[in-house]
Scaffold this motif. Structure first.
Motif, mmCIF file in Angstrom:
data_model
loop_
_atom_site.group_PDB
_atom_site.id
_atom_site.type_symbol
_atom_site.label_atom_id
_atom_site.label_comp_id
_atom_site.label_asym_id
_atom_site.label_seq_id
_atom_site.Cartn_x
_atom_site.Cartn_y
_atom_site.Cartn_z
ATOM 1 N N THR A 183 -9.844 -1.556 9.163
ATOM 2 C CA THR A 183 -9.660 -0.233 8.511
ATOM 3 C C THR A 183 -10.443 -0.462 7.049
ATOM 4 N N ARG A 184 -10.669 0.737 6.532
ATOM 5 C CA ARG A 184 -10.887 1.061 5.175
ATOM 6 C C ARG A 184 -9.708 1.181 4.304
ATOM 7 N N GLN A 185 -9.914 0.964 3.043
ATOM 8 C CA GLN A 185 -8.786 1.227 2.021
ATOM 9 C C GLN A 185 -8.243 2.871 2.161
ATOM 10 N N GLY A 186 -7.171 2.930 2.225
ATOM 11 C CA GLY A 186 -6.540 4.236 2.336
ATOM 12 C C GLY A 186 -6.229 4.663 0.714
ATOM 13 N N LEU A 187 -5.282 5.495 0.587
ATOM 14 C CA LEU A 187 -5.042 6.372 -0.935
ATOM 15 C C LEU A 187 -3.615 6.082 -1.064
ATOM 16 N N ARG A 188 -3.282 4.943 -2.129
ATOM 17 C CA ARG A 188 -2.019 4.776 -2.374
ATOM 18 C C ARG A 188 -1.430 6.021 -3.535
ATOM 19 N N VAL A 189 -0.421 6.270 -3.438
ATOM 20 C CA VAL A 189 0.288 7.253 -4.403
ATOM 21 C C VAL A 189 1.208 6.705 -5.142
ATOM 22 N N TYR A 190 1.028 6.398 -6.279
ATOM 23 C CA TYR A 190 1.855 5.865 -7.423
ATOM 24 C C TYR A 190 2.754 7.079 -7.918
ATOM 25 N N ARG A 191 4.219 6.622 -8.304
ATOM 26 C CA ARG A 191 5.031 7.642 -8.541
ATOM 27 C C ARG A 191 5.590 6.789 -9.779
ATOM 28 N N ASP A 192 4.823 6.228 -10.809
ATOM 29 C CA ASP A 192 5.103 5.556 -12.056
ATOM 30 C C ASP A 192 5.906 6.487 -13.100
ATOM 31 N N ALA A 193 6.793 6.046 -13.809
ATOM 32 C CA ALA A 193 7.193 6.843 -14.846
ATOM 33 C C ALA A 193 7.601 5.726 -16.089
ATOM 34 N N LEU A 194 7.582 6.358 -17.325
ATOM 35 C CA LEU A 194 7.708 5.526 -18.367
ATOM 36 C C LEU A 194 9.198 5.727 -18.963
ATOM 37 N N ASP A 195 9.735 4.667 -18.832
ATOM 38 C CA ASP A 195 11.186 4.778 -19.485
ATOM 39 C C ASP A 195 11.328 3.861 -20.818
ATOM 40 N N PRO A 219 -5.766 8.373 9.701
ATOM 41 C CA PRO A 219 -6.458 7.510 10.677
ATOM 42 C C PRO A 219 -7.563 6.540 10.113
ATOM 43 N N GLY A 220 -7.786 5.364 10.541
ATOM 44 C CA GLY A 220 -8.778 4.517 10.126
ATOM 45 C C GLY A 220 -8.321 3.750 8.891
ATOM 46 N N THR A 221 -7.292 3.907 8.139
ATOM 47 C CA THR A 221 -7.233 3.486 6.925
ATOM 48 C C THR A 221 -5.943 2.246 7.087
ATOM 49 N N ASP A 222 -5.916 1.579 6.013
ATOM 50 C CA ASP A 222 -4.996 0.375 6.063
ATOM 51 C C ASP A 222 -3.331 1.016 6.368
ATOM 52 N N PHE A 223 -3.264 2.059 5.698
ATOM 53 C CA PHE A 223 -1.700 2.497 5.793
ATOM 54 C C PHE A 223 -1.741 3.281 7.155
ATOM 55 N N GLY A 224 -2.667 4.023 7.524
ATOM 56 C CA GLY A 224 -2.602 4.528 8.914
ATOM 57 C C GLY A 224 -2.482 3.635 10.016
ATOM 58 N N ALA A 225 -3.144 2.248 9.857
ATOM 59 C CA ALA A 225 -2.997 1.233 10.871
ATOM 60 C C ALA A 225 -1.508 0.887 10.869
ATOM 61 N N LEU A 226 -1.110 0.521 9.813
ATOM 62 C CA LEU A 226 0.305 0.208 9.598
ATOM 63 C C LEU A 226 1.511 0.980 10.384
ATOM 64 N N THR A 227 1.167 2.201 10.099
ATOM 65 C CA THR A 227 2.153 3.211 10.596
ATOM 66 C C THR A 227 2.218 3.362 11.993
ATOM 67 N N GLU A 228 1.056 2.947 12.722
ATOM 68 C CA GLU A 228 0.850 3.159 14.062
ATOM 69 C C GLU A 228 1.004 1.833 14.767
ATOM 70 N N GLY A 229 1.513 0.571 13.801
ATOM 71 C CA GLY A 229 1.905 -0.309 14.501
ATOM 72 C C GLY A 229 0.864 -1.417 14.662
ATOM 73 N N TYR A 230 -0.324 -1.188 14.004
ATOM 74 C CA TYR A 230 -1.597 -2.106 14.033
ATOM 75 C C TYR A 230 -1.396 -3.093 12.847
ATOM 76 N N VAL A 231 -2.081 -4.236 13.113
ATOM 77 C CA VAL A 231 -2.527 -5.062 11.923
ATOM 78 C C VAL A 231 -3.603 -4.439 11.304
ATOM 79 N N SER A 232 -3.729 -4.243 9.922
ATOM 80 C CA SER A 232 -4.783 -3.826 9.265
ATOM 81 C C SER A 232 -5.607 -4.769 8.530
ATOM 82 N N ILE A 233 -6.972 -4.841 9.013
ATOM 83 C CA ILE A 233 -7.883 -5.824 8.458
ATOM 84 C C ILE A 233 -8.853 -5.483 7.711
#
Length: 254
Positions: A183-195, A219-233
């Motif tokens: 796979t390729r790197q996917g897009l991580r969505v961060y929801r950080d907040a400052l307390d 499809p084809g990303t690390d996260f996409g593979a995980l959600t489909e039940g595949y090991v992502s390399i």
């Protein structure tokens, strides 16, 4: 085969124990890991203080070394001479949460494997996509088997120079895995907040918090593979140069 096992969760983390036990099926294993949790530490090299290393035992009674340095320090120490016998491969993990997308720049698990490649040794990072709602102990057995299989393949077939393998494993039984996907790197969505809070002396202090990150399911990303039940390399490279951007910048006039 001589295998160095490390992690970023600390030497007594159950994921490291599961990994070390499975790697012993391939060859001799040496464990050098931090003495405390270094999660989200990134790529650290300790230069301004001495590093301490002590012997310890894992939960199964096997010998290990622990250092007060970062995960990447543990690898550097080992390759620079702490471990006298040549190390053929470094396997880092098993992290209890996936390291996908931009996580790889924060992850001590991944950057420990990067340090191995910098030192001229093959490096693998292994993470488990544990469900947020999971109660009780995490089962690392599938991820450990996956790590062994990928490590064996790497030692048999080799890797291109300068490549780190970032392996993410779905939280499934081994017989439930759909397979292995490059796979390729996917897009991580961060929801950080400052307390911002106030301490008892009236001075402000801060926590970086917020909700747990999500990811874009493509499809084809690390996260996409995980959600489909595949090991992502995902093959990562240490050369971070954006060559397309170079062509644009070369047209700049100074």
């Amino acid at each position: 085969m001589h295998i160095l096992v490390t992690n970023d969760d600390g030497v007594q983390a159950p994921g490291l124990l599961a990994l070390a036990q499975e790697m012993r099926k391939l060859g001799r294993v040496t464990v050098v890991a931090p003495d405390h949790n270094w999660s989200a530490s990134g790529h650290v090299k300790t230069m301004e203080r001495p590093l301490r290393v002590r012997e310890t035992s894992l939960a199964d009674g096997s010998a290990a070394f622990m250092s007060d340095g970062a995960p990447s320090d543990c690898v550097a120490l080992s390759l620079l001479g702490l471990i006298k016998e040549d190390i053929e491969i470094v396997v880092s993990g098993i992290n209890p949460n996936a390291n996908i997308g931009h996580d790889v720049t924060y992850s001590g698990t991944v950057t420990a494997a990067m340090e191995a490649v910098i030192g001229g040794v093959r490096g693998l990072a292994v993470s488990l996509h544990t469900p947020e709602q999971l109660k009780g102990q995490v089962d690392y057995s599938t991820a450990a088997i996956v790590a062994r299989r990928v490590a064996e393949k790497v030692m048999t077939d080799g890797l291109p120079e300068g490549v780190v393998l970032n392996i993410n494993v779905p939280y499934l039984k081994e017989n439930e895995l759909k397979g292995y996907m490059v796979t390729r790197q996917g897009l991580r969505v961060y929801r950080d907040a400052l307390d911002q809070r106030i301490d008892p002396r009236g001075r402000p202090y801060y926590w970086i918090g917020g909700e747990a990150p999500t990811a874009v399911d493509e499809p084809g990303t690390d996260f996409g593979a995980l959600t489909e039940g595949y090991v992502s390399i995902t093959p990562l490279q240490l050369d971070l140069t954006n060559y397309k951007a170079m062509d644009v910048l070369k047209r700049w006039k100074f």
